[in-house]
Design a protein around this motif. Sequence first.
Motif, short mmCIF file in Angstrom:
data_model
loop_
_atom_site.label_atom_id
_atom_site.label_comp_id
_atom_site.label_asym_id
_atom_site.label_seq_id
_atom_site.Cartn_x
_atom_site.Cartn_y
_atom_site.Cartn_z
N ALA B 136 0.82 -1.21 0.00
CA ALA B 136 0.00 0.00 0.00
C ALA B 136 0.86 1.26 0.00
CB ALA B 136 -0.93 -0.01 1.21
N GLY B 137 1.99 1.24 0.72
CA GLY B 137 2.85 2.42 0.80
C GLY B 137 3.33 2.83 -0.58
N LYS B 205 7.08 14.60 6.56
CA LYS B 205 7.04 13.61 7.65
C LYS B 205 7.05 12.17 7.15
CE LYS B 205 3.57 15.98 9.13
NZ LYS B 205 2.29 16.35 9.79
N LEU B 206 7.14 11.98 5.82
CA LEU B 206 7.08 10.60 5.28
C LEU B 206 8.45 9.99 5.04
CD1 LEU B 206 4.08 10.95 2.82
CD2 LEU B 206 4.10 10.21 5.19
N HIS B 207 9.53 10.72 5.32
CA HIS B 207 10.87 10.12 5.19
C HIS B 207 11.75 10.72 6.28
CE1 HIS B 207 11.62 13.94 3.06
NE2 HIS B 207 12.84 13.79 3.49
N GLY B 208 12.78 10.00 6.62
CA GLY B 208 13.69 10.47 7.67
C GLY B 208 12.96 10.48 9.00
N GLY B 209 13.68 10.46 10.11
CA GLY B 209 13.06 10.51 11.44
C GLY B 209 12.01 9.43 11.62
N ARG B 210 10.93 9.78 12.33
CA ARG B 210 9.85 8.84 12.58
C ARG B 210 8.90 8.82 11.40
NH1 ARG B 210 4.53 8.79 12.97
NH2 ARG B 210 3.89 6.71 13.66
N VAL B 211 8.70 7.68 10.79
CA VAL B 211 7.90 7.56 9.57
C VAL B 211 6.69 6.69 9.87
CG1 VAL B 211 7.91 6.42 7.32
CG2 VAL B 211 9.77 7.95 7.95
N PRO B 212 5.47 7.07 9.34
CA PRO B 212 4.30 6.21 9.57
C PRO B 212 4.57 4.79 9.06
CG PRO B 212 3.64 8.29 8.54
CD PRO B 212 5.14 8.25 8.53
N PRO B 213 4.07 3.77 9.77
CA PRO B 213 4.41 2.38 9.43
C PRO B 213 4.17 2.04 7.96
CG PRO B 213 3.13 2.47 11.46
CD PRO B 213 3.19 3.85 10.94
N VAL B 214 3.05 2.46 7.37
CA VAL B 214 2.77 2.04 5.99
C VAL B 214 3.75 2.61 4.98
CG1 VAL B 214 0.29 1.61 6.30
CG2 VAL B 214 1.09 3.90 5.70
N CYS B 215 4.51 3.64 5.38
CA CYS B 215 5.46 4.22 4.43
C CYS B 215 6.88 3.71 4.66
CB CYS B 215 5.47 5.73 4.55
SG CYS B 215 3.90 6.48 4.15
N ARG B 216 7.08 2.87 5.65
CA ARG B 216 8.41 2.39 5.92
C ARG B 216 8.94 1.55 4.76
NH1 ARG B 216 7.21 1.40 12.10
NH2 ARG B 216 7.05 3.63 12.51
N GLY B 217 10.20 1.69 4.47
CA GLY B 217 10.80 0.92 3.38
C GLY B 217 10.67 1.63 2.05
N THR B 218 9.84 2.67 1.98
CA THR B 218 9.73 3.43 0.74
C THR B 218 10.16 4.88 0.96
OG1 THR B 218 7.41 3.67 1.31
CG2 THR B 218 7.91 2.09 -0.42
N GLY B 219 10.92 5.10 2.04
CA GLY B 219 11.33 6.45 2.42
C GLY B 219 12.03 7.19 1.29
N GLU B 220 12.88 6.50 0.52
CA GLU B 220 13.60 7.21 -0.53
C GLU B 220 12.67 7.68 -1.64
OE1 GLU B 220 16.56 4.31 -1.01
OE2 GLU B 220 17.85 5.24 0.48
N TYR B 221 11.60 6.94 -1.86
CA TYR B 221 10.63 7.40 -2.85
C TYR B 221 9.92 8.65 -2.38
CZ TYR B 221 11.43 3.08 -5.36
OH TYR B 221 12.01 2.08 -6.07
N PHE B 222 9.52 8.62 -1.11
CA PHE B 222 8.82 9.81 -0.61
C PHE B 222 9.75 11.01 -0.53
CE2 PHE B 222 5.76 6.59 0.85
CZ PHE B 222 4.62 7.15 0.32
N ARG B 223 11.04 10.76 -0.27
CA ARG B 223 11.99 11.87 -0.29
C ARG B 223 12.05 12.49 -1.68
NH1 ARG B 223 17.98 10.62 1.33
NH2 ARG B 223 18.00 9.77 -0.76
#
Lengths: 322, 322, 322, 322, 322
Positions: B136-137, B205-223
């Motif tokens: 879903a992320g 708030k979707l990358h770096g630091g504390r990230v919501p669980p559903v977005c974890r592992g896709t941090g670089e995309y959200f960055r």
Amino acid sequence: MLINCVAYRHGLKVADIDVAAISDVITVPGTFVWVAYRDADDEELRAVQKEFGLHELAVEDALHGHQRPKIEEYGDTLFCVMHLVELGPTDELRTGEVAVFIGPNYVVSVRNRSAQGFLGVRQRCEGEPHLLRQGAGFVFYALMDAVVDRYFPFVDALETELEGIEEQIFERGAARHNIQQLYAVKRRLTVLRHAVVPLMDAAAKLHGGRVPPVCRGTGEYFRDVYDHLLRLNGTLDALRDTIGTAIQVNLSMVTIEESETTKRLAAWAGIFAVATAFVGVWGMNFEHMPELTWRYGYPLALLIIAGVCGVMYWRFRRSGWL
Amino acid sequence: MLINCVAYRHGLKVADIDVAAISDVITVPGTFVWVAYRDADDEELRAVQKEFGLHELAVEDALHGHQRPKIEEYGDTLFCVMHLVELGPTDELRTGEVAVFIGPNYVVSVRNRSAQGFLGVRQRCEGEPHLLRQGAGFVFYALMDAVVDRYFPFVDALETELEGIEEQIFERGAARHNIQQLYAVKRRLTVLRHAVVPLMDAAAKLHGGRVPPVCRGTGEYFRDVYDHLLRLNGTLDALRDTIGTAIQVNLSMVTIEESETTKRLAAWAGIFAVATAFVGVWGMNFEHMPELTWRYGYPLALLIIAGVCGVMYWRFRRSGWL
Amino acid sequence: MLINCVAYRHGLKVADIDVAAISDVITVPGTFVWVAYRDADDEELRAVQKEFGLHELAVEDALHGHQRPKIEEYGDTLFCVMHLVELGPTDELRTGEVAVFIGPNYVVSVRNRSAQGFLGVRQRCEGEPHLLRQGAGFVFYALMDAVVDRYFPFVDALETELEGIEEQIFERGAARHNIQQLYAVKRRLTVLRHAVVPLMDAAAKLHGGRVPPVCRGTGEYFRDVYDHLLRLNGTLDALRDTIGTAIQVNLSMVTIEESETTKRLAAWAGIFAVATAFVGVWGMNFEHMPELTWRYGYPLALLIIAGVCGVMYWRFRRSGWL
Amino acid sequence: MLINCVAYRHGLKVADIDVAAISDVITVPGTFVWVAYRDADDEELRAVQKEFGLHELAVEDALHGHQRPKIEEYGDTLFCVMHLVELGPTDELRTGEVAVFIGPNYVVSVRNRSAQGFLGVRQRCEGEPHLLRQGAGFVFYALMDAVVDRYFPFVDALETELEGIEEQIFERGAARHNIQQLYAVKRRLTVLRHAVVPLMDAAAKLHGGRVPPVCRGTGEYFRDVYDHLLRLNGTLDALRDTIGTAIQVNLSMVTIEESETTKRLAAWAGIFAVATAFVGVWGMNFEHMPELTWRYGYPLALLIIAGVCGVMYWRFRRSGWL
Amino acid sequence: MLINCVAYRHGLKVADIDVAAISDVITVPGTFVWVAYRDADDEELRAVQKEFGLHELAVEDALHGHQRPKIEEYGDTLFCVMHLVELGPTDELRTGEVAVFIGPNYVVSVRNRSAQGFLGVRQRCEGEPHLLRQGAGFVFYALMDAVVDRYFPFVDALETELEGIEEQIFERGAARHNIQQLYAVKRRLTVLRHAVVPLMDAAAKLHGGRVPPVCRGTGEYFRDVYDHLLRLNGTLDALRDTIGTAIQVNLSMVTIEESETTKRLAAWAGIFAVATAFVGVWGMNFEHMPELTWRYGYPLALLIIAGVCGVMYWRFRRSGWL
């Protein structure tokens, strides 16, 4: 287009090598590879990507260009985009880019839409092996330092230009020219701000606090670059402020000049209106106007008119309207 | 109106399913459902709410629309509102919305007041199963990326428009047209800023630091998306600054032009006032005005008047008033 | 050029020593050396660098000059750059620099492009051995305090100048002079801001929270300097704000004055236009104009004209146009 | 004036009770009291203060009124002041206040200088016992939500008004009316900003991070209110920006119009000045002016004058001055 | 000049004591001394310094005056400077100061360049022994509260004054007066901002988080003072914004009025120019001008002229130029 692909060991150049050979070379401890591309095409970048395992998103940024300056971490790799500013054919500022990938044992620079090379940087680095042996982080510093140093002449040129405008800002009749120049300076300033400000924000993360692994040990160098960027930013801010004030002052000068023109117009109009009224009086057709028959009526009339106009001229002069 | 309701397992499409069947399907591990609505009515949304246990406040926001862009966490669910900008019939920008609910194994998008669909996003995702299997992320990323990418043409159009205005900002007589255009650009800019700025703040708030669980592992995309938003924001800020300066410069140009007009008026008024005064002199009815009886008095008078006016014309010309 | 090189022990002067002897002297506990240069050349600075092991980047900054004010830590050494402001020959403000290296047992100051010495500071320090025994940190404080104190007269001068302008801002006819003066004040303000603002930002790190080792124990002194810088900054901000408003007000005054001039022009033009129209009427060549043959037609005509003009004058006067 | 004093247990209304009886009622677990005052006098408030042990400073704020919106913690009590905005008799916005004390088992609201009651809020709460059982925190949310929701119509009205002004901002002759309206809108905006901005800052502390005890468990509701305030704030900011630009544009339009008027004036003045000069020529009294004796001299003269003026008119027309 | 030196024990006044006796008195537990000076000279302050061991830098600030408002900690002592604003003889605002030293068992206030005493504060404190027993921290609060409360009337006066200007901002002919008043208000505003803003920043540190020891237990009182300062600051910000807009609007009004004047000028000039051209025509000396010999040629001519001018007047009137 590949420009250079050189392996270094303990700060000394080993050899120009082939891109395909990179993965073999960098297994030797103390070795790193410095690859430089210019306007690289898709195929070339894909080859490097495979060689070093670069992240998809970073490679796409390097390919497409037109990024804002930034520094991004992908695992233990850094990806940095910097703007290269140069003078276009019609004196406007054009922006090219250099994208740099920095890993533990490699530096890949990809230059786009710019004629500014980095051969000088490479030579200087090779001439200081005791510094170059610090590895990829130092090369990154050297590239960044070179890019930032190249901003200074442009900012200095803007300052000189603005000083030139300031010297004639209180001159009469220069308003149109001044405002055009101020606007041109403002546009160049915007190009430079786009190069400097985001890079400054990004560079702040390369020293002090938590520093990306490849930059560790070179923190004082990156603080120096950051300091240069801060200085550039301070100058650009001051320029921006000065341009704003100068536009305001220029508008004031135009209004003041118009006010002076209006006053002068009013004064001359007044003088001639009086003369016209007088001659009109003696142009009336009344039968009984004794002065019309006087021997010296005419010269006397002219004298009176000249006298009245003279008095008016003198009074306008005294009150600064003429 | 339901557009699509598809189940995916390990990145591959399983089947189009019925909304009522969702709760059964998503119990299978590695499965998630992607549901898309357009202008959903109360009943439809209530059905989905029950299916996924969505929060009351979020569902109400999706129903009522006219929200500002935002990303909110409700337990392990994310609720995201993004603006969809499109060109209205009379060239003004209109804002629609897409509300997205993202849970551990579902994505629900509800599009309101906009003709822009996301079928292309779905197709692209289905064509890259290795990415889609991130769940879903990743779908959320793909939707957000698509929304943000659609802002760029509008911002580019604004830039082009503004450049067009800048080219004629120093032209005489274009002031009224320029100011109208600048104001129109400013209004479009405001619409785009409302779409971009709050989304940028939220996306941080979707990358770096504390990230919501559903977005974890896709941090670089959200960055990456965040970086696009930063770029848009930078461009919008620069546009705003340029519009402000352009309005100021335009005002200066009007004042300068008026000043030039006043000067020209003053010059011509002066020339004719002198001529009128002269002819008035010879129109006086004094008996003893010898020049009136001269054979060539009349042509001489005309010559004198023409001469004086000529000298004045020449002096005004030289000083730039004419 | 070396100005001074003195060793101090427990707050008391030991002796003037040679630069080459420094490394021997400072091995004695409780001893520190205070070296002062003016426009030092490369050779001199390299000597000191070797003596104290100063960092390459800091030494280069001290050599090249034209730095922004800053305080940098290199290991247990502090490097500080401060601006020295002085009046140039044509009343403009010029900026020199003093670079200071502070180590556990030495202070090296390098003054560039400035006639302002620090002999007075040294004398005052030597006169207060109980303070001087605090070591290099206290000397640094004394230097910084002296530099900052020298900014006050310049800021006070700006305030006085601005007050002078403010007194005549509502005077008629002073607009051109005012705007020139305001612009000059603004430029001086910019020079002072460049000296004060970055130094204030840097000085904030010398008290409270984590403090560089050489400044420990003198935190309250540095807070005092910081407070002075805050005060300067507050005054400069207020000046900047006032200048901005004053420029706006000045523009308003010019426009108001022009408006008054236009009204007066309109009034006089109207009066004379009426007179001219009247005399024109009686200058017409109709055969049957009975008043032309009246005995007192002429004086009556003049009276009528004077009367009408008088009424107009009185009405314009009453409505404030004249 | 006491409006209501009701005890609730587990979300259900128990009874209207007397203020003096409160302390007995609230000892029963799961019970809380909701008291509402309007323009309470000193005596009434002192009674409540004693009943609940409210802090002196908070009670004084509720008595004196004219506070800025704020939320303060006193031990386990919250004290909140919110502005109530309503339309005054002459279309200006007036500000009343509601002060709310929230404790573990009571809510006291004191409304001052406002006709807006909260009976509707109480009815809605009583209609949803499953929500009301959350206690005093939920009542606080319901009050705050009601207050914030009442700001929207005012902000919408401002937007509509501003759009109305924008539609006629480029109309000729509307400048005076526009600027008056813009100023009026600006004043209303200021009143709304005073209501919204401090409340937004205060409300940020009611969800996420450390939350006051009475608001725990209702964090998502307060985030919703905060989101509404953010939206209001965003709209108000945009309005403020638009008003600023509109004032600038309006000034530009006035200047442009004046410039057009000046040009038209210059053109007509020129045409008539030429005509006047011509007729003046033939009004001269030279003896030898052959054209004066021509049979068709007079009509020819008129034709010439008309012709010259016609050409001038046509040229002015073509260049857009007429 | 010493005003008062009183010892208090457990909230009750013990006795007026001599400054030299202080150190003896304050050894008794629960005792503190409250000393008040006005325009204290060096000797007096040195005596107190010795009595309480005040820090050199703080004493110097109290002696020299002209400090910005601030609160500084020296060990367990607080040093606070606040501005006292009062009306000067010519209606301008003057700034005096009160410096307060707060220790565990003493409060020393030194008032400079101000006629505002604090006897009322002392009396109110002595009247509430249950509060005064909280010690030096409470006295500090009482002094600060009194100082801050005295700012409100000045801010209210500014608001009233500004409202007065706003009422006549759209009146014709008031521009010069308005701009002068706006500038005067702006200057007073600056004085008040200098008093309020730094004190607000400083006061934020006296409640919540880490609080200086002498203020512990009175946090809610200091939050109240802080809240007052916040409110003052909010009002001053709004005033500043309003003044800025008002200056802009005033400039617009001047330009609009000038535009109207120009139009009226143009209209009258046009009417008279036409009349002058007509009478000029019939003043020409052509032999064959039949209308000149008509019986009623003259009145007809006058009628025609009056008719044409009347039509023009009517058209100008209709289009709003007259």
